[in-house]
Design an enzyme around this catalytic site. Sequence first.
Site, PDB file in Angstrom:
ATOM      1  N   LYS A 116      55.719  43.372  43.104  1.00 52.79           N
ATOM      2  CA  LYS A 116      56.080  43.911  44.413  1.00 52.79           C
ATOM      3  C   LYS A 116      57.587  44.153  44.532  1.00 52.79           C
ATOM      4  O   LYS A 116      58.007  45.111  45.163  1.00 52.79           O
ATOM      5  CB  LYS A 116      55.623  42.958  45.527  1.00 52.79           C
ATOM      6  CG  LYS A 116      54.126  42.984  45.758  1.00 52.79           C
ATOM      7  CD  LYS A 116      53.794  42.366  47.105  1.00 52.79           C
ATOM      8  CE  LYS A 116      52.290  42.362  47.342  1.00 52.79           C
ATOM      9  NZ  LYS A 116      51.938  41.743  48.620  1.00 52.79           N
ATOM     10  N   LYS A 196      43.656  46.646  38.830  1.00 56.60           N
ATOM     11  CA  LYS A 196      42.718  46.200  39.866  1.00 56.60           C
ATOM     12  C   LYS A 196      42.673  47.171  41.048  1.00 56.60           C
ATOM     13  O   LYS A 196      43.654  47.866  41.326  1.00 56.60           O
ATOM     14  CB  LYS A 196      43.073  44.783  40.334  1.00 56.60           C
ATOM     15  CG  LYS A 196      44.320  44.707  41.146  1.00 56.60           C
ATOM     16  CD  LYS A 196      44.474  43.360  41.846  1.00 56.60           C
ATOM     17  CE  LYS A 196      45.724  43.460  42.724  1.00 56.60           C
ATOM     18  NZ  LYS A 196      46.072  42.344  43.512  1.00 56.60           N
ATOM     19  N   LYS A 199      44.764  48.010  47.762  1.00 56.55           N
ATOM     20  CA  LYS A 199      45.028  48.725  49.009  1.00 56.55           C
ATOM     21  C   LYS A 199      46.203  49.681  48.854  1.00 56.55           C
ATOM     22  O   LYS A 199      46.292  50.676  49.554  1.00 56.55           O
ATOM     23  CB  LYS A 199      45.430  47.728  50.101  1.00 56.55           C
ATOM     24  CG  LYS A 199      44.321  46.875  50.640  1.00 56.55           C
ATOM     25  CD  LYS A 199      44.932  45.808  51.547  1.00 56.55           C
ATOM     26  CE  LYS A 199      43.886  44.845  52.043  1.00 56.55           C
ATOM     27  NZ  LYS A 199      44.481  43.652  52.667  1.00 56.55           N
TER      28      LYS A 199
HETATM   29  P1  AMP Z   1      44.917  41.221  49.902  1.00 58.55           P
HETATM   30  O1  AMP Z   1      44.276  42.515  50.156  1.00 58.55           O
HETATM   31  O2  AMP Z   1      45.930  41.278  48.810  1.00 58.55           O
HETATM   32  O3  AMP Z   1      45.391  40.514  51.156  1.00 58.55           O
HETATM   33  O4  AMP Z   1      43.755  40.311  49.312  1.00 58.55           O
HETATM   34  C1  AMP Z   1      42.774  39.715  50.097  1.00 58.55           C
HETATM   35  C2  AMP Z   1      41.791  38.982  49.217  1.00 58.55           C
HETATM   36  O5  AMP Z   1      41.047  39.915  48.432  1.00 58.55           O
HETATM   37  C3  AMP Z   1      42.454  38.016  48.229  1.00 58.55           C
HETATM   38  O6  AMP Z   1      41.668  36.859  48.108  1.00 58.55           O
HETATM   39  C4  AMP Z   1      42.453  38.791  46.947  1.00 58.55           C
HETATM   40  O7  AMP Z   1      42.423  37.947  45.819  1.00 58.55           O
HETATM   41  C5  AMP Z   1      41.154  39.591  47.050  1.00 58.55           C
HETATM   42  N1  AMP Z   1      41.232  40.847  46.288  1.00 58.55           N
HETATM   43  C6  AMP Z   1      42.126  41.855  46.466  1.00 58.55           C
HETATM   44  N2  AMP Z   1      41.895  42.853  45.597  1.00 58.55           N
HETATM   45  C7  AMP Z   1      40.847  42.454  44.829  1.00 58.55           C
HETATM   46  C8  AMP Z   1      40.134  43.054  43.741  1.00 58.55           C
HETATM   47  N3  AMP Z   1      40.463  44.261  43.261  1.00 58.55           N
HETATM   48  N4  AMP Z   1      39.101  42.365  43.205  1.00 58.55           N
HETATM   49  C9  AMP Z   1      38.751  41.140  43.672  1.00 58.55           C
HETATM   50  N5  AMP Z   1      39.387  40.525  44.695  1.00 58.55           N
HETATM   51  C10 AMP Z   1      40.421  41.166  45.280  1.00 58.55           C
END
Ligand code: AMP
Length: 330
Positions: A116, A196, A199
């Site tokens: 980031k 991965k 968003k």
């Molecule tokens: P975030 O969107 O970064 O706030 O992530 C929210 C939750 O979703 C966290 O527990 C991340 O580990 C999970 N997460 C985000 N992207 C992925 C992905 N591509 N595959 C699996 N889990 C994800």
Amino acid sequence: MTTEVKRVFSGIQPTGELHLGNYVGALSNWVKMQDEYDETIYCVVDLHAMTVPYDVEEFHAARLQTAKLLLAVGIDPDRSLLYYQSQVPQHAELAWILGTITGIGQLERMTQYKEKADKAGQNLGLFSYPVLMAADILVHRAHAVPVGDDQTQHLELTRDLVERFNHRFGEIFPLPERITPEIGARVMSLQDPTSKMSKSDPNPNSRILLVDDPDVIRKRIKSAVTDSETTVAYDWDRKPGISNLLEIFSFFSGRKIDDLVDEYAEGGYGRFKEAVAEAVIDGLTPIRTRYKQLDDAEVAHIMERGALDARARAERSMVEIRKAVGLAGY
Ligand code: AMP
Ligand code: TRP
């Protein structure tokens, strides 16, 4: 401090829209754990989302939208505590205390920080992000933390901090356990199955949003990058695109990967992708429907109620923590 009650905590940032990776990797466990644990506490971590540049109005709208999506996927405000992180100042207070026992070198090794910071630029908030995350978990003295694979390093840091804190100040915190699904802990981008699903990926074709219409879902899966062969097989080294789709298919159909491979190995990628798309559509349709039915004012009210309750609980922990570190009284 009683550890009889088994508590779950997790958080999600209100940035962009929630996607399939969030759901498969984390949110589906959030929902399931409501039946399995005594207390489940879920948080829209808005303070975390401020660590990269953002538009104030979009950010404010995204907070509510994220809260709404959490309700739509099945977080039940009668069984789970749901609130905005910023409404409970004890998170930030505990982050300060934990910061005093966190090594700089350890923070410098965090890969999410490096990624980031490369993109958004360095700032102190981004650097100390994992300390605030530890505080989120520990201010509720949580035992289990359902997250995707990408949070492993942050959870390890949290566990290190627990050990360090308890050793120095007394047994205050339980050692939190990371809970990741066996399949789908890391859902990959549909356009580049070696990175991965995220968003922040500029290409919207790389992901499926929880509120996407069936037509969009079909199109995205149809255009998912695979390989130049024709046989469906589960092999992350040679066929990451197909393996990613197989994991998604297995999650939504509830069927074993071997089973799916047996059935779809020879029919060609087109037929396979159609079946994956229909399984995803079946799984996401109830979420999209509930999302549309939710009323913004009602959601705001739920979040307000959650904040009140969360503040009271976090304060109870902080009283003990302040006492342990020598900050109680006058
Ligand atoms: P975030 O969107 O970064 O706030 O992530 C929210 C939750 O979703 C966290 O527990 C991340 O580990 C999970 N997460 C985000 N992207 C992925 C992905 N591509 N595959 C699996 N889990 C994800
Ligand atoms: N860092 C997590 C993510 O990027 C979000 C988060 C913040 C979190 N605080 C947390 C997750 C506490 C679990 C527990 O996805």
